[in-house]
Design an enzyme around this catalytic site. Sequence first.
Site, PDB file in Angstrom:
ATOM      1  CG  HIS A 184     -12.416  90.985  -1.995  1.00  0.00           C
ATOM      2  ND1 HIS A 184     -12.766  90.853  -3.407  1.00  0.00           N
ATOM      3  CD2 HIS A 184     -13.476  91.032  -1.332  1.00  0.00           C
ATOM      4  CE1 HIS A 184     -14.155  90.849  -3.286  1.00  0.00           C
ATOM      5  NE2 HIS A 184     -14.293  90.862  -2.116  1.00  0.00           N
TER       6      HIS A 184
ATOM      7  CG  HIS B  37     -15.983  90.182   3.138  1.00  0.00           C
ATOM      8  ND1 HIS B  37     -15.571  88.996   2.449  1.00  0.00           N
ATOM      9  CD2 HIS B  37     -16.372  90.873   1.887  1.00  0.00           C
ATOM     10  CE1 HIS B  37     -15.706  89.050   1.028  1.00  0.00           C
ATOM     11  NE2 HIS B  37     -16.033  90.180   0.757  1.00  0.00           N
TER      12      HIS B  37
ATOM     13  CG  HIS C 188     -16.847  86.190  -2.627  1.00  0.00           C
ATOM     14  ND1 HIS C 188     -18.304  86.775  -2.235  1.00  0.00           N
ATOM     15  CD2 HIS C 188     -16.336  87.630  -2.549  1.00  0.00           C
ATOM     16  CE1 HIS C 188     -18.348  87.920  -1.504  1.00  0.00           C
ATOM     17  NE2 HIS C 188     -17.317  88.593  -1.885  1.00  0.00           N
TER      18      HIS C 188
ATOM     19  CB  SER D 253     -21.018  97.192   4.322  1.00  0.00           C
ATOM     20  OG  SER D 253     -20.155  96.132   3.636  1.00  0.00           O
ATOM     21  CB  SER D 254     -22.778  95.872  -0.709  1.00  0.00           C
ATOM     22  OG  SER D 254     -21.651  95.479  -0.906  1.00  0.00           O
TER      23      SER D 254
ATOM     24  N   GLY E 154     -13.116  95.903   1.827  1.00  0.00           N
ATOM     25  CA  GLY E 154     -13.430  95.039   2.834  1.00  0.00           C
ATOM     26  C   GLY E 154     -14.032  95.883   3.873  1.00  0.00           C
ATOM     27  CG  ASN E 155     -17.387  94.541   4.863  1.00  0.00           C
ATOM     28  OD1 ASN E 155     -17.735  93.422   5.419  1.00  0.00           O
ATOM     29  ND2 ASN E 155     -17.611  94.680   3.616  1.00  0.00           N
TER      30      ASN E 155
END
Lengths: 232, 232, 232, 232
Positions: free
Chosen positions: B98, B96, B172, B75-76, B29-30
């Site tokens: 999951h 973001h 996603h 972050s990616s 997460g970010n």
Amino acid sequence: MSQYQHIKQKAYEANMQLPKLGLVLFTFGNVSAADHDLGVFAIKPSGVPYEELSPEKMVIVDFDGNTVEGSHRPSSDTKTHAVLYKNWPKIGGIVHTHSTYATAWAQSQRCIPIFGTTHADHLTADIPCAPPMSDEMIQGDYEYQTGFQIIDHFTELGLSYEEVEMVLVGNHAPFTWGKTADKAVYNSAVLESVAQMALLTEQINANAPRLKDALIKKHFERKHGPDSYYGQ
Amino acid sequence: MSQYQHIKQKAYEANMQLPKLGLVLFTFGNVSAADHDLGVFAIKPSGVPYEELSPEKMVIVDFDGNTVEGSHRPSSDTKTHAVLYKNWPKIGGIVHTHSTYATAWAQSQRCIPIFGTTHADHLTADIPCAPPMSDEMIQGDYEYQTGFQIIDHFTELGLSYEEVEMVLVGNHAPFTWGKTADKAVYNSAVLESVAQMALLTEQINANAPRLKDALIKKHFERKHGPDSYYGQ
Amino acid sequence: MSQYQHIKQKAYEANMQLPKLGLVLFTFGNVSAADHDLGVFAIKPSGVPYEELSPEKMVIVDFDGNTVEGSHRPSSDTKTHAVLYKNWPKIGGIVHTHSTYATAWAQSQRCIPIFGTTHADHLTADIPCAPPMSDEMIQGDYEYQTGFQIIDHFTELGLSYEEVEMVLVGNHAPFTWGKTADKAVYNSAVLESVAQMALLTEQINANAPRLKDALIKKHFERKHGPDSYYGQ
Amino acid sequence: MSQYQHIKQKAYEANMQLPKLGLVLFTFGNVSAADHDLGVFAIKPSGVPYEELSPEKMVIVDFDGNTVEGSHRPSSDTKTHAVLYKNWPKIGGIVHTHSTYATAWAQSQRCIPIFGTTHADHLTADIPCAPPMSDEMIQGDYEYQTGFQIIDHFTELGLSYEEVEMVLVGNHAPFTWGKTADKAVYNSAVLESVAQMALLTEQINANAPRLKDALIKKHFERKHGPDSYYGQ
């Protein structure tokens, strides 16, 4: 001091992560850490509660399953660990748990479909479920045969143990591994999360499609390829 | 001291809320916090565990995705954040994760129906699920395209990003946003709770009706209208 | 010191139990404590996080919903509490939450069948679910009408509010009450547990029968009758 | 000091494990510890919250259910414990809870199928579910009859209470036992975990097969047989 202190310490620390991550009830799990140069691994002693573990209580075992050092009996799953280390030389750590969702998938004897990027960030195949062993294998050296059941299933499916670092053993529970014991524990936690999400996904949409091929490829390359750049 | 210290601090504090709220496993997460006057945002560095984060480790990035300040890789998912900030000028924070239930809905590729007032207190539309990207978009600049996939889906549905502060990206996971990073984190927690309740609602009654229109309107006005008075 | 200090203290302590019992996310819940002799109740202020609550911040409101004392706005659900206190004179405390399983049943618009003794130890009827309000009621004084919707549903079903201390409001969420605010909180936790077990029961056996009449009667008498002796 | 201090201490410590293991809400559970030589057991007092328990508050009861020592009333389930101790002489501890998943199976009136090795490591039969009592038994001495309902069901199925240390009572909830109170608590936690996994297994695969006979036999011998060696 034991010449195996480094792997005892690693195995101890990795074992202690299992209850923190909610992956074990009582002693239903074990982690080992290997040194391939020395041809041995350190593994949790049998039946010792986590709160009483210490690096010194880890048992040193060779890749044929013989105890080399330690005053406790090694985990009853030790021979499964030994077989995997002997046959898969790039594994530095192995974890076995009965974590709730992964074990439910193992009991249901289904592989876990790749439904999303959480899964794809870690492996780009369905998570395999090795079938229950034949009666002959079960009646023989059971834990030893569990190791071969896993390896044979990977061979049959053409899977690389370096790419797919987890498996369900049908009727039983999951095993995970990795270059280090810490990575193997990480994989156990990822597996449990992916297993829960996959069940929920099917409950929300019984016809949920598997991840599309372009996304599988992209996520694989994002994390593993020569131009990898992943990290959240 | 960095001229970006204020958004580094905000991004840091908001990131640290994710594990406390049970929304992330490991680093999945970010959160970012933007300053639109300066045209930059602070975002979590890539792959750094939450317990090792500090305000100083946040990375400053502009709205085209270029790193402006910071010694870590961002972050990616940074480019997705950049696209949203550039196109939606009233957003001050983006999250973001999951998180389990929201990700399961995203994987099932269904929008979350508005079943009750918990949902209606926060938004009065179904929570949208953007379809998986086309193969061309995936093979291109993936994270950049994820941002456009979200914006295009809002345009297609005629949704306002100021009213609907959350989205599922099919296959996603969720993204949420808000006027501040704290509000975006709040929205992530609300989304996870609403996602869980919606699945349970369908399990209890497969024919559960959507919230009636009069209630949707009432709850919207209660919280957002000129005579708003909401607060529990 | 306020003449209402005793109910402010009770309301404060009861509100603080909600997050400990896992019944609320953020501020999605409120508890009130009444003094029928004084004709008022103390209720949580609107939008104040639990960690910032104190007895002094509780708002004193009369049974018509008018604020009598306090510098904060009372909870937006205050009028629902007021209507219940005014019409049901033996209630000393009321709780409203959006707890996960009870809210899912409310959203599914089903009453919770009495499947076992956990339920029967507390009430011997199905847990009622009041239907969503008519459009006219919604467009009027919504929170006020919510109170009447609950009372009307009890009248229609012939239920006693002293025996059945909980209700689901269709499309919305649960309300519980009791002789004291503490008992009302206790009932909220019991409801959440019973709601979860009832869903699981139907998932295990879609044809699970309701509790047999002789057991309903026995458990009722064991806890409530003149020869009551219950306690685990 | 009481001549029963040793079992008071054991019962106290075992009771205190229930909330730690997440097996009880409020006071919905009780543990007892017996001394068969003295013909008595120590059991949790009725209605006392766990945080207020102490060894001194445990109540001493004989195997006919008569209180021998103690200033509190014993748990309302005391007669069920008494009947089991009187008829099953090798039991040293008994636990009753309303833990979520085990209770849901009891409410659904199904025995829990043996789906995997987590179950088989502890017992090699399905976990039995005694049917709800007849109206006559319910109207009589209910808690006393609950004990006989359990014993009769074991007799009917030909089960040994030394091999199968747990039962579901239909419409009600689980009882577990063991050579010690600690072992009985351990069995309650195992039952709850197995109950959850069994439901999930059926949700993942509605046709999941029971564990194959060879595995049942192997796991039984691995743990209980003369050559037992189990421990993780």
